[in-house]
Design an enzyme around this catalytic site. Structure first.
Site, short mmCIF file in Angstrom:
data_model
loop_
_atom_site.label_atom_id
_atom_site.label_comp_id
_atom_site.label_asym_id
_atom_site.label_seq_id
_atom_site.Cartn_x
_atom_site.Cartn_y
_atom_site.Cartn_z
N SER A 241 0.83 -1.22 0.00
CA SER A 241 0.00 0.00 0.00
C SER A 241 0.85 1.26 0.00
CB SER A 241 -0.96 0.00 1.20
OG SER A 241 -0.26 -0.18 2.42
N HIS A 271 -2.20 -8.66 1.94
CA HIS A 271 -1.80 -7.43 2.63
C HIS A 271 -2.86 -7.12 3.69
CE1 HIS A 271 0.18 -3.79 3.53
NE2 HIS A 271 -0.20 -3.03 2.52
N HIS A 317 5.78 -12.97 9.40
CA HIS A 317 5.91 -11.60 8.93
C HIS A 317 7.09 -11.55 7.97
CE1 HIS A 317 6.71 -7.24 9.05
NE2 HIS A 317 5.47 -7.12 9.45
N ARG A 326 3.19 -4.78 18.26
CA ARG A 326 1.81 -4.31 18.12
C ARG A 326 0.83 -5.37 18.62
NH1 ARG A 326 1.79 -3.08 11.88
NH2 ARG A 326 2.71 -5.16 12.00
N ASP A 372 -2.12 -8.73 13.10
CA ASP A 372 -3.41 -9.25 12.62
C ASP A 372 -3.98 -10.34 13.52
OD1 ASP A 372 -3.46 -7.62 10.37
OD2 ASP A 372 -2.31 -9.03 9.18
#
Length: 435
Positions: A241, A271, A317, A326, A372
């Site tokens: 992105s 993504h 990842h 995160r 995620d």
């Protein structure tokens, strides 16, 4: 405008550093590219300079060289909130300086002045069927605002190249100011029978979004959105992105054209769409065993997923070689506020089992969870159960980083991006000459 003043004060220093680097070290070799890297999506090949954020493989994302934990501690917070104001984060991304509370509030006030969304944007979104793609609606809404681009107007009025960044910044603040209402409008159209809620100018950026999707009565959801936006705001300038937006912006397309393109990349399952796939996998696991599964059941389910040729979403990842900080921040949020939530407990049980299974395969460089792995479980707890909307939340957040990168590129006069392509025969010839 505070951000323009701050960038103006630093832009000559940035340009001088870049110019000196090119002049004195232009022939310095950063890396050699292998055939395998070319055929595997140029993975790991340095193609960008990203001062705004950097993914440290061993410690996670850093914004302006601050870790996630440092950001959570150091950025200013609104009274009564434990999580930073989004305005302060945007100030840091744009300026490379930790803001005071007053500066963070000044950015938030600037957003409020610019938050009115043109009616034609809503008409564009309304032209989609209610069951249409939420990300397509978001991308189209952002794209439609190109007709009002201040950069495009300035460019056609022959503004000097060194000032391109100013009108790009102007557009960026307009876009980020409008994003919460556009995202909320899509949510209400698709999932709340088009019951739209007007913005509340008394609320900060994240709380106002929560209010506009009908969650304004729960201050804890506003806290989650402050955290969520912060964690997803940026991720270097080379992922799909961000790099897509940079690539389009390098042609001097305006911020709306650039960000719409970036959102289209974010919508892909490899993504941004991964966050909904992770939540759906967790839900399928939970429902398959009719409750929180045992470790043995999770192992059985995970191995079946791998045997079917699928990945376990939320784990691994491209860059990180550690548990994503995160993920840790979201885990701590849930443990503090709803530790007994069954979907969260399922996610935690998966966390105990899946890394070991992935390590057994010998094929996974990073078996640890990324952000995620918990995104959806936290949203689900608050009743945002529409998993196909989660990427819109990602897009709302990521606009902060993407616009910062495009402004920075204009400020230091980065050229149009134009890499070189080779034919298969050329590669074969090059290899044979070396052998």
């Amino acid at each position: 405008m505070i951000l323009e003043d701050r960038i103006e004060a630093n832009v000559s220093v940035w340009r001088e550093r870049v110019a000196r680097m090119i002049k004195e070290y232009g022939d310095f070799v950063i890396s050699n590219v292998t055939v395998q890297q070319i055929y595997s999506g140029i993975r790991g090949v340095p193609i960008q300079v990203s001062d705004i954020s950097f993914v440290d493989p061993d410690h996670g994302i850093r914004y302006r060289d601050y870790s996630i934990n440092e950001i959570l501690k150091l950025l200013p917070k609104a009274p009564g909130s434990k999580y930073p104001m989004v305005g302060g984060l945007y100030y840091l991304l744009m300026d490379n300086e930790l803001p005071t509370l007053s500066k963070a509030k000044e950015v938030e006030e600037e957003w409020k002045k610019r938050a009115t969304v043109p009616d034609y944007v809503f008409k564009i979104i309304d032209s989609f069927p209610d069951d249409g793609s939420a990300m397509a609606m978001l991308s189209a809404g952002v794209l439609s605002m190109s007709c009002d681009s201040k950069f495009s107007k300035a460019y056609h009025e022959s503004v000097g190249k060194n000032d391109y960044w100013k009108s790009t910044l102007d557009d960026s603040i307009d876009l980020t100011a409008r994003m919460p209402q556009i995202a909320a409008y899509i949510y209400n159209k698709k999932y709340r029978n088009n019951q739209q809620i007007d913005p509340d100018p008394k609320l900060d950026y994240a709380a106002n979004f929560a209010h506009m999707i009908g969650k304004g009565d729960d201050p804890l959801y506003s806290e989650l959105m402050r955290l969520f936006i912060l964690l997803h705001a940026d991720h270097e300038n080379a992922n799909v992105s961000a790099h897509t937006a940079h690539l389009v912006g390098s042609a001097l397309s305006d911020i709306y054209l650039s960000c719409s393109a970036g959102l289209n990349g974010l919508a892909g399952p490899l993504h941004g769409l991964a966050n909904q796939e992770c939540c759906n996998w967790l839900l399928d696991l939970y429902h398959f065993y009719q409750g929180i599964p045992s470790k043995e059941q999770i192992e059985e389910y995970a191995r079946k997923t791998l045997e079917d040729g699928k990945v376990i979403p939320g784990y691994g990842h491209a860059v990180l070689r550690c548990t994503d900080p995160r993920f840790t921040a979201e885990m701590e949020f849930a443990k503090a506020h709803f530790p007994d939530d069954e979907l969260f407990r399922t996610a935690m049980a998966v966390f105990e089992v899946v890394p070991g299974i992935l390590m057994e395969t010998g094929k996974v460089k990073n078996p640890w969870p990324n952000v995620d792995a918990l995104n959806g479980a936290l949203q689900y707890h608050f009743g945002v159960t529409e998993t196909d909307y989660y990427t819109v939340l990602f897009g709302l957040s990521r606009m902060l980083g993407i616009t910062s990168h495009v402004v920075f590129a204009r400020a230091v006069n980065k050229p149009i991006e134009r890499p070189k392509a080779l034919t298969t025969r050329m590669l074969e010839s090059m290899i044979s000459e070396q052998n």
